[in-house]
Design an enzyme around this catalytic site. Structure first.
Site, short mmCIF file in Angstrom:
data_model
loop_
_atom_site.label_atom_id
_atom_site.label_comp_id
_atom_site.label_asym_id
_atom_site.label_seq_id
_atom_site.Cartn_x
_atom_site.Cartn_y
_atom_site.Cartn_z
N GLU A 158 0.83 -1.21 0.00
CA GLU A 158 0.00 0.00 0.00
C GLU A 158 0.86 1.26 0.00
O GLU A 158 0.44 2.31 -0.47
CB GLU A 158 -0.91 -0.01 1.24
CG GLU A 158 -2.33 0.42 0.95
CD GLU A 158 -3.26 0.17 2.12
OE1 GLU A 158 -4.31 -0.45 1.90
OE2 GLU A 158 -2.97 0.58 3.26
N HIS A 194 6.66 -27.04 -1.83
CA HIS A 194 5.97 -28.13 -2.53
C HIS A 194 4.83 -27.61 -3.40
O HIS A 194 4.01 -28.37 -3.88
CB HIS A 194 5.47 -29.14 -1.50
CG HIS A 194 6.61 -29.73 -0.71
ND1 HIS A 194 7.17 -30.95 -1.01
CD2 HIS A 194 7.33 -29.21 0.32
CE1 HIS A 194 8.17 -31.18 -0.17
NE2 HIS A 194 8.30 -30.14 0.64
N LYS A 201 -14.32 0.89 -3.54
CA LYS A 201 -15.38 1.28 -2.60
C LYS A 201 -16.46 2.07 -3.33
O LYS A 201 -17.65 1.85 -3.13
CB LYS A 201 -14.80 2.16 -1.48
CG LYS A 201 -13.85 1.45 -0.57
CD LYS A 201 -13.42 2.37 0.57
CE LYS A 201 -12.26 1.77 1.33
NZ LYS A 201 -11.62 2.71 2.24
O1 PA5 Z 1 -3.48 1.40 5.79
C1 PA5 Z 1 -4.61 1.84 5.61
O2 PA5 Z 1 -4.85 3.02 5.74
C2 PA5 Z 1 -5.76 0.93 5.27
O3 PA5 Z 1 -5.39 -0.35 4.96
C3 PA5 Z 1 -6.71 0.87 6.43
O4 PA5 Z 1 -6.03 0.39 7.54
C4 PA5 Z 1 -7.91 0.01 6.15
O5 PA5 Z 1 -8.51 0.39 4.95
C5 PA5 Z 1 -8.92 0.12 7.27
O6 PA5 Z 1 -9.34 1.45 7.41
P1 PA5 Z 1 -10.07 1.96 8.68
O7 PA5 Z 1 -9.19 1.77 9.84
O8 PA5 Z 1 -10.37 3.40 8.40
O9 PA5 Z 1 -11.34 1.16 8.85
#
Ligand code: PA5
Length: 449
Positions: free
Chosen positions: A289, A310, A424
């Site tokens: 990310e 494996h 989303k």
């Molecule tokens: O690293 C990030 O920002 C995302 O992966 C969030 O952790 C994830 O989308 C969850 O978001 P939230 O904590 O707002 O529910």
């Protein structure tokens, strides 16, 4: 003093001469830019000095909440997704008894996870399992609006209230969310839940050392003070003024970027301990990310070894040579198991008699590393003395700061995630969420074409 070790010697022969050294200046500048807050994404640097800012009082407060949950619940469900669950899951799996679930004598509640998928069977089976049980919930969402988590929380809140009554439920539901925004905050304030704040300047995937990770880890019975201490020591060991040659975060960032520039586009994290499976999942989110944007980024992948030798071993040994491997190795297992003698020796394994199972594992690790290196896979090795809270705290912070430096070397903002929004928007439109009707119609028309 830090205990985890980074060894990049088996990566360097795959690089042009001086490739890592040529990134030294940029790595030092990147680390300095994090320190000075002059890099892209500088409004999300709250994680950088997070370990050293955690006070004993703060830990005691989290521990007290965890103790309440531990004494009043047989199970605690952590609702969260991405950065709001992977860190806690990784640490709990790494430290926990693999078969703890099945042991009657388990001390403290089982820690379960939900809100990280939309599987109807998963949620139906979970809610069914929780029927008649004294369970509590930790609702974790920085935005407070994430659909997967909100969906699970609504189900769990209702069930908890039905089974325990509203007043008792209030004592065993805890929120970890934004200070002001989002539905999770609104609900926590209205219902009077104990709540913790995720600081604005700490992104989800960098939040494991906030209550996002610390509370579930404490509920699972692990020593969060030792975890934080490990992270504090790594904070000192990777500080901006620690020279490049001695700074493992700068080294890791520089070597993986040099490999990327040399055409190695995929980093495979390989562990030799099943307990580290989720550590790799956490690492994949952190790096994926942070770096996968603007058409760039090393693809973080993972394998559990020797299991996946494996299944994926062939590919790693012989497939397209665009990969490098980062081995996460644990020097000493917690338990001892010796291989027994067998008079008949039908399996021919008496040559292993009296040896530790881990010795076999270590030879598998060494043999595999050598085979992969011979097959053209550059190798980085990160070793930890043992799987305990201190070492895991070090490891977490090492990867975080390594990620910040690495993303800046790559030339991206490591602290945003604009790409996560696209699915989303489509999902809301297709579900007919108020405000998204027009987009929904357009999407359906596209699918019909
Ligand atoms: O690293 C990030 O920002 C995302 O992966 C969030 O952790 C994830 O989308 C969850 O978001 P939230 O904590 O707002 O529910």
């Amino acid at each position: 003093m830090t205990t985890i070790k980074l060894d990049t010697r088996a990566a360097e022969p795959f690089l042009p001469a001086g490739a890592v050294q040529s990134l030294k200046e940029d790595a030092v500048s990147a680390r300095r830019a994090l320190e000075d807050g002059t890099c892209p994404g500088n409004d999300f640097l709250g994680w950088l000095h997070l370990p050293s800012s955690i006070t004993p009082e703060f830990i005691a407060d989290i521990q007290a909440t965890a103790d309440t949950l531990r004494s009043e619940c047989d199970a605690v469900v952590v609702a969260g997704i991405g950065g709001s669950y992977l860190g806690a899951k990784a640490i709990i799996e790494a430290l926990g008894d693999t078969f703890g679930w099945l042991r009657k004598a388990q001390s403290g509640p089982a820690v379960l996870f939900a809100g990280n998928n939309i599987g109807e069977d998963y949620l139906a089976e979970l809610t069914d399992l929780l029927k008649g049980r004294r369970f509590g919930v930790i609702n974790i969402s920085k935005s407070g609006t994430t659909t997967e988590t909100a969906l699970a929380f609504r189900l769990l809140k209702k069930q908890c209230e039905q089974q325990r009554g509203k007043d008792e439920a209030r004592r065993v539901i805890v929120a970890v969310t934004d200070a002001k925004r989002g539905a999770a905050r609104t609900t926590a304030d209205k219902e009077g839940y104990k709540s913790y704040v995720i600081p604005d300047n700490v992104g989800g995937r960098f939040s494991v050392l906030t209550p996002v990770g610390l509370l579930p880890i404490a509920v699972a019975g692990f020593d969060i003070a030792a975890l934080v201490k490990g992270a504090q020591e790594m904070e000192a060991a990777t500080a901006a003024d620690v020279p490049f040659e001695e700074n493992p975060a700068m080294q890791y960032a520089a070597v993986r970027n040099a490999l990327y520039r040399a055409g190695k586009k995929i980093e495979i994290m390989a562990n030799y301990q099943p307990k580290l499976h989720y550590m790799a999942e956490w690492w994949k989110q952190l790096y994926g990310e942070s770096e996968g944007k603007q058409g760039k980024g090393i693809f973080p992948a993972s394998v559990d070894l020797t299991t996946d030798l494996h299944s994926m071993g062939q590919w790693i040994q012989d497939g397209e040579r665009t990969i490098f491997e980062t081995v996460l190795s644990v020097e000493q297992p917690e338990k001892t198991l010796l291989f027994p003698h067998d008079d008949e020796n039908l399996d021919g394994l008496n040559f292993l008699e009296g040896r530790r199972v881990d010795q076999v594992n270590k030879m598998a690790e060494l043999g595999t590393r050598l085979a992969h290196i011979d097959g053209g896979v550059p190798n980085i090795r990160i070793s930890m003395p043992r799987l305990d809270e201190h070492a895991l705290g070090e490891l977490i912070y090492f990867f975080e700061v390594g990620c910040g430096v690495s993303g800046l070397l790559l030339g991206v903002n490591p602290f945003d995630q604009p790409g996560v929004e696209a699915y989303k928007k489509n999902m809301f439109a297709l579900l007919g969420k108020p405000g998204y009707e027009v987009e929904g119609e357009a999407l359906r028309a596209r699918l019909e074409d």
